[in-house]
Scaffold this active site. Structure first.
Site, short mmCIF file in Angstrom:
data_model
loop_
_atom_site.label_atom_id
_atom_site.label_comp_id
_atom_site.label_asym_id
_atom_site.label_seq_id
_atom_site.Cartn_x
_atom_site.Cartn_y
_atom_site.Cartn_z
N HIS A 1 1.00 -1.23 0.00
CA HIS A 1 0.01 0.15 0.07
C HIS A 1 0.97 1.32 -0.22
CE1 HIS A 1 -3.19 2.79 0.51
NE2 HIS A 1 -3.81 2.39 1.82
N HIS B 1 -1.62 -1.31 -10.39
CA HIS B 1 -2.47 -0.76 -9.38
C HIS B 1 -3.96 -1.58 -9.70
CE1 HIS B 1 -5.08 2.16 -7.36
NE2 HIS B 1 -3.90 2.53 -6.88
N ASP C 1 3.19 6.07 -6.68
CA ASP C 1 4.62 5.80 -5.83
C ASP C 1 5.64 6.00 -6.84
OD1 ASP C 1 3.30 5.33 -3.43
OD2 ASP C 1 2.73 3.39 -4.40
#
Length: 377
Positions: free
Chosen positions: A224, A264, A314
């Protein structure tokens, strides 16, 4: 009739929300009707948090009042300051430290004894939590590096004040604006794992601090919130090797390694936040060192062309933060520093129309067993 099992609750609708919407096929993220591109370009983090909590963007007077109220809450109590020092000197892992700090904040909150569903009290508590996390995080980072904490300033915006407390000097406009934009991009993202964790806790009528503590613990996992740190560690590994980025990523895949920052659960195309942050990473590189951006692009091009994988938020937040001089292992706490705005909004929404979240599991264990005596076991 056997009920269909949805592992990880994938594709299961468990709530209705007016906060954010994700179109995974189009690569679109919307907060309360505003696209993330529009907000990143035209709204500050404080404006976005106000909108998430109150439903509409603030006017000039509302924004001024909200920012002033947030700034007044930045100082942390002496007991929390002592805890931060103890955790830093014990070299606690940053997300574990943040989890403990958020829980400790409740001991000093004037509204700690309020009814968990008291919206006015929750807004005050939410404001304190959101304002104090940056102060505690910056103090933690400085103390463990042998430096004294820097007191917050009330004349700086949320993003600029954090960078000031972290580095001991006021950031220039480029750094402050870049960091503010990063906070906007991370503020909410539907019913992700940490947000769901917060709402599950809130659904029991636990208090706001308990819900946010649950969310911080959930965000700490590498599947996460921890991926941006993993991305930067990967880029540093590329830099330390004698290979070009293309060769490095080819070898890594052949070795069975997972390249962080790609894929994702919701997006089937490039994360819209990654598109925005890649531009910021490039701009920072042009003003400093382009290699981190260049490494990132090389890895992205290969994985997109050869594997059909697209980067998530990210991937480019890593090089962006690194070029801003932010320590790698506080990337995930910074994620929490932003996402707390969304967590609080979802908890408020949960309290408005609460129902205990209590899914079931399919039992697959043994049947019809009898307890044998101790001698027979």
């Amino acid at each position: 009739m056997t009920e269909e099992l949805k592992k990880g609750l994938e594709g299961v609708l468990v709530a209705e929300s007016s906060l954010s919407y994700i179109d995974g096929d189009e690569g679109k993220l919307v907060y309360r009707g505003y696209t993330i591109d529009d907000l990143a370009e035209n709204a500050s983090f404080e404006e976005v948090v106000y909108m998430l909590w109150h439903g509409e963007l603030p006017n000039r007077d509302e924004l001024s009042e909200f920012k002033a109220a947030m700034a007044e809450e930045r100082h942390i109590d002496d007991g929390v300051q002592r805890l931060v020092r103890d955790l830093a000197e014990a070299d606690e892992e940053p997300m574990a430290a943040l989890r403990t700090i958020v829980s400790e904040l409740s001991a000093y909150d004037p509204d700690a004894d309020a009814d968990p569903t008291d919206e006015a009290a929750n807004l005050r508590k939410g404001r304190r939590i959101t304002a104090k996390i940056p102060t505690a995080l910056a103090a933690f980072a400085r103390i463990r590096d042998g430096n004294d904490p820097v007191d917050p300033r009330e004349d700086l915006d949320h993003a600029a004040n954090f960078l000031y407390m972290l580095n001991g000097e006021e950031p220039d406009d480029v750094l402050a604006d870049t960091f503010d934009m990063a906070l906007v991009l991370h503020a909410d993202h539907g019913l992700n794992a940490s947000t769901f964790s917060a709402t599950v806790t809130a659904s029991t009528l636990a208090d706001l601090h308990s819900a946010i503590t649950s969310a911080v613990g959930t965000l700490s996992g590498s599947l996460h919130g921890g991926a941006n740190q993993d991305v930067m560690e990967m880029l540093k590994e590329v830099d330390a090797s004698d290979k070009d980025p293309l060769q490095w990523v080819q070898d890594a895949i052949e070795e069975g390694r997972r390249v962080p920052g790609f894929g994702h659960r919701v997006y089937n195309v490039k994360d819209p936040r990654a598109k925005i942050l890649s531009k910021k990473s490039k701009a920072l590189g042009e003003a400093g060192d382009m290699k981190w951006y260049d490494y990132s692009v090389a890895v992205e091009d290969f994985l997109t062309d050869e594997k059909g994988l697209a980067p998530n938020v990210d991937f480019y937040s890593a090089s962006t933060y690194y070029q801003m001089g932010i320590p790698v292992d506080i990337y995930t706490p910074i994620f929490a520093m932003s996402r707390v705005g969304g967590w609080i909004a979802h908890v408020l929404e949960q309290y408005e129309d609460n129902r205990l979240i209590r899914p079931r599991a399919r039992y697959v264990g043994p049947d019809d067993r009898s307890v044998p005596s101790l001698e027979e076991r």
